[in-house]
Design a protein around this motif. Structure first.
Motif, short mmCIF file in Angstrom:
data_model
loop_
_atom_site.label_atom_id
_atom_site.label_comp_id
_atom_site.label_asym_id
_atom_site.label_seq_id
_atom_site.Cartn_x
_atom_site.Cartn_y
_atom_site.Cartn_z
N ILE A 22 0.86 -1.19 0.00
CA ILE A 22 0.00 0.00 0.00
C ILE A 22 0.89 1.23 0.00
O ILE A 22 2.10 1.14 0.18
CB ILE A 22 -0.93 0.03 1.23
N LEU A 54 -8.93 7.00 2.37
CA LEU A 54 -8.59 5.87 1.53
C LEU A 54 -8.81 6.28 0.08
O LEU A 54 -9.93 6.65 -0.30
CB LEU A 54 -9.47 4.66 1.89
N ASN A 55 -7.73 6.27 -0.68
CA ASN A 55 -7.78 6.66 -2.10
C ASN A 55 -8.44 8.02 -2.30
O ASN A 55 -9.27 8.21 -3.18
CB ASN A 55 -8.47 5.57 -2.92
N CYS A 67 -13.95 -0.90 5.64
CA CYS A 67 -13.10 -0.54 4.50
C CYS A 67 -12.01 -1.58 4.31
O CYS A 67 -11.01 -1.59 5.02
CB CYS A 67 -12.45 0.83 4.72
N LEU A 69 -8.88 -3.34 2.58
CA LEU A 69 -7.69 -2.86 1.89
C LEU A 69 -7.35 -3.78 0.73
O LEU A 69 -7.52 -5.00 0.83
CB LEU A 69 -6.50 -2.80 2.85
N THR A 70 -6.87 -3.19 -0.35
CA THR A 70 -6.40 -3.96 -1.49
C THR A 70 -5.05 -3.42 -1.91
O THR A 70 -4.68 -2.27 -1.60
CB THR A 70 -7.38 -3.90 -2.68
N ASP A 73 -3.67 0.47 -2.62
CA ASP A 73 -4.46 1.53 -1.99
C ASP A 73 -3.56 2.65 -1.48
O ASP A 73 -2.45 2.40 -1.02
CB ASP A 73 -5.27 0.98 -0.80
N ARG A 74 -4.06 3.87 -1.57
CA ARG A 74 -3.36 5.05 -1.06
C ARG A 74 -4.10 5.49 0.20
O ARG A 74 -5.27 5.85 0.14
CB ARG A 74 -3.34 6.15 -2.11
#
Length: 84
Positions: A22, A54-55, A67, A69-70, A73-74
């Motif tokens: 990330i 997130l993003n 939420c 996470l993948t 992700d920012r």
């Protein structure tokens, strides 16, 4: 197979999740956290004392556990400061 599908299959099989790459506050990081709430906790931050995005979208504290996470992700985590 995409990363999200593979992640779900690993969880269903009882395998430990692999780390995700990330971008945290502008720096690439690896994490085993699967949600934004887990990430905040893993960083030893007090959840009630930080703001998260997130993003590019603000995430309220109550929504962090939902939420997921993948990879890629920012995430921004900041502590509000007072001053003058």
């Amino acid at each position: 197979m995409d990363d999200r599908h593979e992640h779900l299959e690993r969880l269903a099989a009882g395998a430990a999740p692999r780390s995700l790459s990330i971008v945290l506050n502008g720096a690439e990081e690896e994490t085993r956290a699967t949600t934004l709430a887990e990430l905040v906790t893993s960083l030893d931050m007090a959840p009630e004392q930080v703001a998260t995005a997130l993003n590019g979208r603000f995430v309220a504290r109550a929504a962090r556990s939902a939420c997921r996470l993948t990879a890629g992700d920012r995430i921004e985590i900041v502590s509000p400061r007072q001053g003058g």
